[in-house]
Motif scaffolding. Sequence first.
Motif, short mmCIF file in Angstrom:
data_model
loop_
_atom_site.label_atom_id
_atom_site.label_comp_id
_atom_site.label_asym_id
_atom_site.label_seq_id
_atom_site.Cartn_x
_atom_site.Cartn_y
_atom_site.Cartn_z
N ALA A 23 0.83 -1.25 0.06
CA ALA A 23 -0.18 0.05 -0.09
C ALA A 23 0.80 1.33 -0.13
CB ALA A 23 -0.90 -0.11 1.18
N GLU A 24 1.91 1.32 0.81
CA GLU A 24 2.99 2.25 0.81
C GLU A 24 3.59 2.54 -0.57
OE1 GLU A 24 5.05 2.89 4.70
OE2 GLU A 24 4.29 1.05 4.50
N SER A 25 3.85 1.42 -1.39
CA SER A 25 4.40 1.55 -2.67
C SER A 25 3.36 2.31 -3.64
CB SER A 25 4.69 0.33 -3.11
OG SER A 25 5.96 -0.15 -2.83
N SER A 26 1.97 1.64 -3.36
CA SER A 26 0.87 2.15 -4.35
C SER A 26 0.85 3.92 -4.19
CB SER A 26 -0.25 1.56 -3.79
OG SER A 26 -1.53 1.86 -4.63
N ARG A 27 1.02 4.19 -2.74
CA ARG A 27 0.91 5.73 -2.83
C ARG A 27 2.10 6.45 -3.04
NH1 ARG A 27 0.61 5.52 3.06
NH2 ARG A 27 -1.11 3.98 2.51
N LEU A 28 3.38 5.70 -2.92
CA LEU A 28 4.49 6.42 -3.55
C LEU A 28 4.59 6.63 -4.77
CD1 LEU A 28 7.46 7.12 -2.37
CD2 LEU A 28 8.18 4.92 -2.87
N TYR A 29 4.15 5.90 -5.63
CA TYR A 29 4.19 6.07 -7.19
C TYR A 29 2.69 6.59 -7.59
CZ TYR A 29 8.36 3.26 -6.63
OH TYR A 29 9.74 2.50 -6.25
N GLY A 30 1.99 6.90 -6.92
CA GLY A 30 0.72 7.62 -7.22
C GLY A 30 -0.07 6.41 -7.92
N LEU A 31 0.18 5.10 -7.94
CA LEU A 31 -0.52 4.07 -8.58
C LEU A 31 -1.98 4.10 -8.05
CD1 LEU A 31 -0.40 1.51 -10.20
CD2 LEU A 31 0.08 0.23 -8.25
#
Length: 647
Positions: free
Chosen positions: A20-28
């Motif tokens: 979920a943090e990656s999803s936020r980080l890349y704007g995904l």
Amino acid sequence: MQTHLSQGQPSPGETTWTAAESSRLYGLEHWGQPYFSINERGHVIVQPRAEWGGCLDLVSLVQDLQARNLSLPLIIRFDDILEDRLTKLHGAFERAMAQYSYEGKYQGVFPIKCHQQRHVVEHLVRVGRRWNFGLEAGSKAELLVALALLDDPDALLICNGYKDNRYLETAILARRLGRRPLAVIEQPHEVHDLIACSQRLGMTPLMGVRAKLSVPSMGRWGTSSGDGSKFGLSAPQLLVTINTLQEAGLLEDLRLLHMHIGSQISDIAVLKEALQEVGQLYVQLVAMGAPMGYLDVGGGLGVDYDGSRTATTASTNYSLQNYANDVVATIQECCQPHGVPMPTLVSESGRAIASHFSVLVFDVLSTGTVNGVIPPQQEEEPLLVRNLRALLDTISPDNLQEAWHDALKFKDDALSAFRLGYLSLIDRSKAEQLYWACCCTIAEHLSRQPIPADLQPLATALAATYYGNFSIFRSAPDTWAIDQLFPVMPIHRLHEPPQALGTLADLTCDSDGKLNNFIGSGGHKSLLELHHLQPGEPYWLGLFLGGAYQEIMGNLHNLFGRTNAVHIRLAPQGGYRVEQVVRGNTTSDVLRALDHDPQALVERLRQDSEAAIAAGNLTIPEAHRLITHVEESLRQTTYLGPDMVPH
Ligand SMILES: *Cc1c(COP(=O)(O)O)cnc(C)c1O
């Protein structure tokens, strides 16, 4: 958005980083909806049918495709996404028409210029049949494609662009084949050509007129409307054209009014104004006796590339449903008071249909990073080197800015001293190493906290360069030509915290062959969070939303050719089917495209090898090896092969 110098290392055993943090980080979480997300393995997953179910692990898919000898870089086209986009576009117009009780219908066309590839056009025609979805052509070549592939007698074939007599006659004759070509008069003189062609053939085409609207559009394609635009008829020209058609007895074949104010309209207010103007023009044309029936609002339906929902170039401040509502409601508001029957609404949405279905996956070959290794101290070092050593020892959280400016100054002084002959190469190298050691030490103190503005250059200087096995000139030309932004991110390891910041460089020898503007959670950023390469492990990045215009605008810079491409569909029983493999250009292909003869080139090298063998400069096994490399390269794609990818 502020950059952080490093994401910090989680302590062993601590697994604080989630998908979920990656999803936020890349704007995904914003731009990926509803097709892309991340699973618990930290892989990007694709839901090609959106909410209708079915899901593919992009990483497993790439592995499977590699096992089929499809090397990276690879374009994966999800045909289901294309179909879903069509479904959503029609769904939006159906809802809007129901909501406003619009007494007319919607009938879209696909502008071929957005993606001319055969399988794409064929697929759109096939799945579009249920809505009588048509095609738009802007040149003779596109007209030929549209005429041959569009076999639905009720679908529209909008003929735009510059037209010579052959184009016009072809469009007119196509009516005899049972097609529904609509020749759009875009230039004042075209009406005369059309009349002449009609008289020659004793047959008239269905006709449209393109209006030059007064609203200047915005953004990068802003010159598609307004007084200075290339296409369309101004109000006086429109009047002359109507009169000319009337005199020639052809007014009864004027069926369509066309507008196109530019691509990627970011602000719905601009669109609304244009719709009001074109709606009033439509009413006037009907009042002048033209039968009309179709109102074509052109392209421009935008894509929210960065997921920000704003009226900025990489975004839109409206949804697909808002767009459809505004088209339907505005045209209704124009026609109703005058008792004018509601026209069939046509749109030529290219970008909005084709952007999402194509994903480019490429591998990272290597990274260039700065290291903070301190050179061993020796006796009698020059003052500049001693200064840098002293500086390194004094860096503390309280003097980071001062230390950074001192380090820069000492490094510049060292370079000047070298240029003037006062510093040896050995001492200059030491000064540079110590400078980088200072930078790394400052960065360590700064990690996990926002960087003050005047330390930004430090973040950029320390950023790693990730070298990708791709060419932006081939695969994402708009990033170079018009600074367009596409989402780029790793497609795996997304449950690990990224521990490096970097920019991307491509394979070309062009210094413009790089990406240094990225989409993040809170805006755009010049550095992308990436993972350290693991020895022997591939690192795969995806470039998303590049399905519109990129393939055709891509060029052969440095002779990097088309990449491999595959068409994937979800299989009814689960899993997927590879519907189509489109092999990328081989080196032979691109050489031939530039009029070289690959065989002749090899033969020349072979003769030179024989001469070198005779002179004793080359052994026969060496000659064999050289020729084998050349011949193998000719057969393969122009990118780095899997066997040649260094780790
Ligand atoms: C380019 C173009 C389109 C497509 O525009 P999108 O913004 O991609 O939807 C539609 N109509 C005309 C006349 C065009 O030139």
